[in-house]
Design a protein around this motif. Sequence first.
Motif, PDB file in Angstrom:
ATOM      1  N   LEU A   1       0.686  -1.107  -0.113  1.00  0.00           N
ATOM      2  CA  LEU A   1      -0.140   0.078  -0.086  1.00  0.00           C
ATOM      3  C   LEU A   1       0.616   1.404   0.106  1.00  0.00           C
ATOM      4  CD1 LEU A   1      -2.734  -0.941   2.572  1.00  0.00           C
ATOM      5  CD2 LEU A   1      -2.860  -0.978   0.227  1.00  0.00           C
ATOM      6  N   SER A   2       1.901   1.336   0.735  1.00  0.00           N
ATOM      7  CA  SER A   2       2.784   2.417   0.674  1.00  0.00           C
ATOM      8  C   SER A   2       4.238   1.654   1.101  1.00  0.00           C
ATOM      9  CB  SER A   2       2.292   3.386   1.784  1.00  0.00           C
ATOM     10  OG  SER A   2       2.545   2.878   2.854  1.00  0.00           O
ATOM     11  N   GLY A   3       5.360   2.572   0.601  1.00  0.00           N
ATOM     12  CA  GLY A   3       6.623   2.433   0.948  1.00  0.00           C
ATOM     13  C   GLY A   3       7.373   1.427  -0.230  1.00  0.00           C
ATOM     14  N   LYS A   4       8.611   0.849   0.116  1.00  0.00           N
ATOM     15  CA  LYS A   4       9.310   0.388  -0.956  1.00  0.00           C
ATOM     16  C   LYS A   4       9.921  -1.076  -0.455  1.00  0.00           C
ATOM     17  CE  LYS A   4      10.541   4.391  -3.655  1.00  0.00           C
ATOM     18  NZ  LYS A   4      11.594   5.231  -4.360  1.00  0.00           N
ATOM     19  N   VAL A   5       9.884  -2.092  -1.083  1.00  0.00           N
ATOM     20  CA  VAL A   5      10.347  -3.296  -0.965  1.00  0.00           C
ATOM     21  C   VAL A   5      11.399  -3.908  -1.646  1.00  0.00           C
ATOM     22  CG1 VAL A   5       9.872  -5.758  -0.376  1.00  0.00           C
ATOM     23  CG2 VAL A   5       8.335  -4.035   0.158  1.00  0.00           C
TER      24      VAL A   5
END
Length: 151
Positions: free
Chosen positions: A55-59
């Motif tokens: 949903l949000s952020g980076k992986v």
Amino acid sequence: MGHTRATALRELAFAEGMEPGHVDRLAAMAREVGFEANQVIFREGDAEKQFYVVLSGKVALEMTTLSGHVRVQTIEEGGELGWSFLLPETRRHFRARALDRVRTLVFDGGEILKVCEADPVFGCQLTKRLLAIVSGRLEATRLRLLDTYRS
């Protein structure tokens, strides 16, 4: 909360073109989970059967090499992780690590498979989306390997 999950899913490319009832069904199976920067979400070789939508952020999706972990792909908002739940004996092919604070929707793969078997139209829609993820991962891995061997 279920309404919020359905709204979040509808806004993502993953659910684009999916029947509204199928999005609702999928959202009802989700729970929201957060990860801190550098937290490992799952490891290469893990047998767990969870599926994630970011949903949000980076992986960072990373593979293990002789020299350590190499990033194959960065998954951002709307991206998916953990397609391997679809195949019973398949283990994780990558390590997933949060690059910053990450919010995800998490699904139990076994529960999703039961719904797919009970509702073939839902199963077909979901399988097409998961195959697109697999195809994208293969292409990202191929490109990363080409970059590695060019050096």
